[in-house]
Design a protein around this motif. Sequence first.
Motif, PDB file in Angstrom:
ATOM      1  N   PHE A 143     -24.193  -4.602  -3.234  1.00 42.71           N
ATOM      2  CA  PHE A 143     -25.651  -4.464  -3.286  1.00 42.71           C
ATOM      3  C   PHE A 143     -26.133  -3.573  -2.144  1.00 42.71           C
ATOM      4  O   PHE A 143     -25.627  -3.671  -1.026  1.00 42.71           O
ATOM      5  N   ASP A 144     -27.129  -2.729  -2.445  1.00 41.39           N
ATOM      6  CA  ASP A 144     -27.712  -1.872  -1.402  1.00 41.39           C
ATOM      7  C   ASP A 144     -28.522  -2.704  -0.415  1.00 41.39           C
ATOM      8  O   ASP A 144     -28.605  -2.379   0.767  1.00 41.39           O
ATOM      9  N   ARG A 145     -29.144  -3.753  -0.954  1.00 38.70           N
ATOM     10  CA  ARG A 145     -29.976  -4.613  -0.118  1.00 38.70           C
ATOM     11  C   ARG A 145     -29.764  -6.061  -0.547  1.00 38.70           C
ATOM     12  O   ARG A 145     -29.615  -6.329  -1.732  1.00 38.70           O
ATOM     13  N   ILE A 146     -29.812  -6.974   0.429  1.00 39.28           N
ATOM     14  CA  ILE A 146     -29.753  -8.412   0.131  1.00 39.28           C
ATOM     15  C   ILE A 146     -30.879  -9.096   0.909  1.00 39.28           C
ATOM     16  O   ILE A 146     -31.059  -8.845   2.102  1.00 39.28           O
ATOM     17  N   ALA A 164     -23.245  -3.341   0.429  1.00 38.11           N
ATOM     18  CA  ALA A 164     -22.666  -1.992   0.384  1.00 38.11           C
ATOM     19  C   ALA A 164     -22.629  -1.398   1.785  1.00 38.11           C
ATOM     20  O   ALA A 164     -23.434  -1.785   2.649  1.00 38.11           O
ATOM     21  N   ASP A 165     -21.719  -0.459   1.995  1.00 44.44           N
ATOM     22  CA  ASP A 165     -21.711   0.225   3.284  1.00 44.44           C
ATOM     23  C   ASP A 165     -22.990   1.070   3.362  1.00 44.44           C
ATOM     24  O   ASP A 165     -23.399   1.685   2.379  1.00 44.44           O
ATOM     25  N   GLY A 166     -23.648   1.052   4.492  1.00 44.34           N
ATOM     26  CA  GLY A 166     -24.951   1.708   4.634  1.00 44.34           C
ATOM     27  C   GLY A 166     -26.086   0.800   4.164  1.00 44.34           C
ATOM     28  O   GLY A 166     -27.250   1.175   4.206  1.00 44.34           O
ATOM     29  N   GLY A 167     -25.741  -0.401   3.730  1.00 45.29           N
ATOM     30  CA  GLY A 167     -26.737  -1.346   3.214  1.00 45.29           C
ATOM     31  C   GLY A 167     -27.356  -2.210   4.300  1.00 45.29           C
ATOM     32  O   GLY A 167     -26.954  -2.159   5.465  1.00 45.29           O
ATOM     33  N   ALA A 168     -28.351  -3.006   3.903  1.00 43.29           N
ATOM     34  CA  ALA A 168     -29.016  -3.899   4.847  1.00 43.29           C
ATOM     35  C   ALA A 168     -29.325  -5.237   4.195  1.00 43.29           C
ATOM     36  O   ALA A 168     -29.597  -5.305   2.995  1.00 43.29           O
ATOM     37  N   MET A 169     -29.263  -6.269   5.017  1.00 44.11           N
ATOM     38  CA  MET A 169     -29.575  -7.629   4.557  1.00 44.11           C
ATOM     39  C   MET A 169     -30.636  -8.215   5.491  1.00 44.11           C
ATOM     40  O   MET A 169     -30.557  -8.051   6.708  1.00 44.11           O
ATOM     41  N   LEU A 183     -33.509 -12.130  10.593  1.00 41.06           N
ATOM     42  CA  LEU A 183     -32.594 -11.114  11.108  1.00 41.06           C
ATOM     43  C   LEU A 183     -32.464  -9.985  10.099  1.00 41.06           C
ATOM     44  O   LEU A 183     -32.569 -10.213   8.898  1.00 41.06           O
ATOM     45  N   ARG A 184     -32.227  -8.790  10.611  1.00 40.67           N
ATOM     46  CA  ARG A 184     -31.851  -7.680   9.723  1.00 40.67           C
ATOM     47  C   ARG A 184     -30.462  -7.224  10.135  1.00 40.67           C
ATOM     48  O   ARG A 184     -30.225  -6.935  11.304  1.00 40.67           O
ATOM     49  N   ILE A 185     -29.579  -7.204   9.150  1.00 41.09           N
ATOM     50  CA  ILE A 185     -28.200  -6.813   9.429  1.00 41.09           C
ATOM     51  C   ILE A 185     -27.913  -5.515   8.686  1.00 41.09           C
ATOM     52  O   ILE A 185     -28.105  -5.433   7.472  1.00 41.09           O
ATOM     53  N   ARG A 186     -27.523  -4.507   9.438  1.00 41.17           N
ATOM     54  CA  ARG A 186     -27.149  -3.240   8.806  1.00 41.17           C
ATOM     55  C   ARG A 186     -25.631  -3.129   8.849  1.00 41.17           C
ATOM     56  O   ARG A 186     -25.014  -3.456   9.855  1.00 41.17           O
ATOM     57  N   LYS A 187     -25.060  -2.644   7.737  1.00 44.94           N
ATOM     58  CA  LYS A 187     -23.598  -2.487   7.677  1.00 44.94           C
ATOM     59  C   LYS A 187     -23.275  -0.992   7.685  1.00 44.94           C
ATOM     60  O   LYS A 187     -23.754  -0.257   6.827  1.00 44.94           O
ATOM     61  N   LYS A 188     -22.539  -0.582   8.665  1.00 42.82           N
ATOM     62  CA  LYS A 188     -22.204   0.840   8.823  1.00 42.82           C
ATOM     63  C   LYS A 188     -20.717   0.927   9.102  1.00 42.82           C
ATOM     64  O   LYS A 188     -20.238   0.282  10.023  1.00 42.82           O
TER      65      LYS A 188
END
Length: 211
Positions: A143-146, A164-169, A183-188
Amino acid sequence: MSGEARKIRLIMDLRRSGITDTRVLSAVERVPREAFVSEPFLDQAYENTALPIGKGQTISQPLVVALMSQALEVGERMKVLEIGTGSGYQAAVLAKLCRRVYTIERHKSLLVEAERRFRALHVHNITAVAGDGTRGWPEQAPFDRILVTAAAGEIPKSLLDQLADGGAMVLPVGSPGGDQEVLRIRKKDGKPSVERLFPVRFVPLVAGGVE
Ligand code: SAH
């Protein structure tokens, strides 16, 4: 005051409270919140408060829906996962911002009601299912966003895996009924980085079966 006047007042209230994203403001304006609250609370549909929706759960305060939607930075081509369908209101707001929303609710009766509302409002880009959202939705990942709309004690690992990589939750974390923060978690490059956004009070995220 008419429903329309109350809605305008709510939008002004959201702007004053820091909602600057015009896509989010317009999504809130276009989703009729009165369709997501039950009869006894109809006259409060455009008040900036959370309201009971049955099964001890609540439809979130409009400001919290707007703040979380804004923090999620949703693009129109994105695939978004929401945990905690509840009334379906947050999912309907997200559906205006992205390509498709997948949403999971553990209370079957709430899910049935939410799906009925999506149909009645002709919202066709939401796929809803009854289940334990802490496990995510592996068949539909990544998922692009959660967005999680119930408070977890810690960040659920399977959700992070399905991002997804580059995504945010965006999710509230903290103790049930106690201090929680969004919280905002970004995956890079496979690595998560965490930002602390604002304090909230959500019902708890409950792992386990469907009720
Ligand atoms: N987004 C909702 C508000 C949700 S309240 C709205 O706009 O109305 C939080 C919801 O999360 C409740 O309906 C609760 O039943 C649900 N929930 C709690 N734990 C869950 C889990 N593990 N999986 C799926 N849903 C869960």
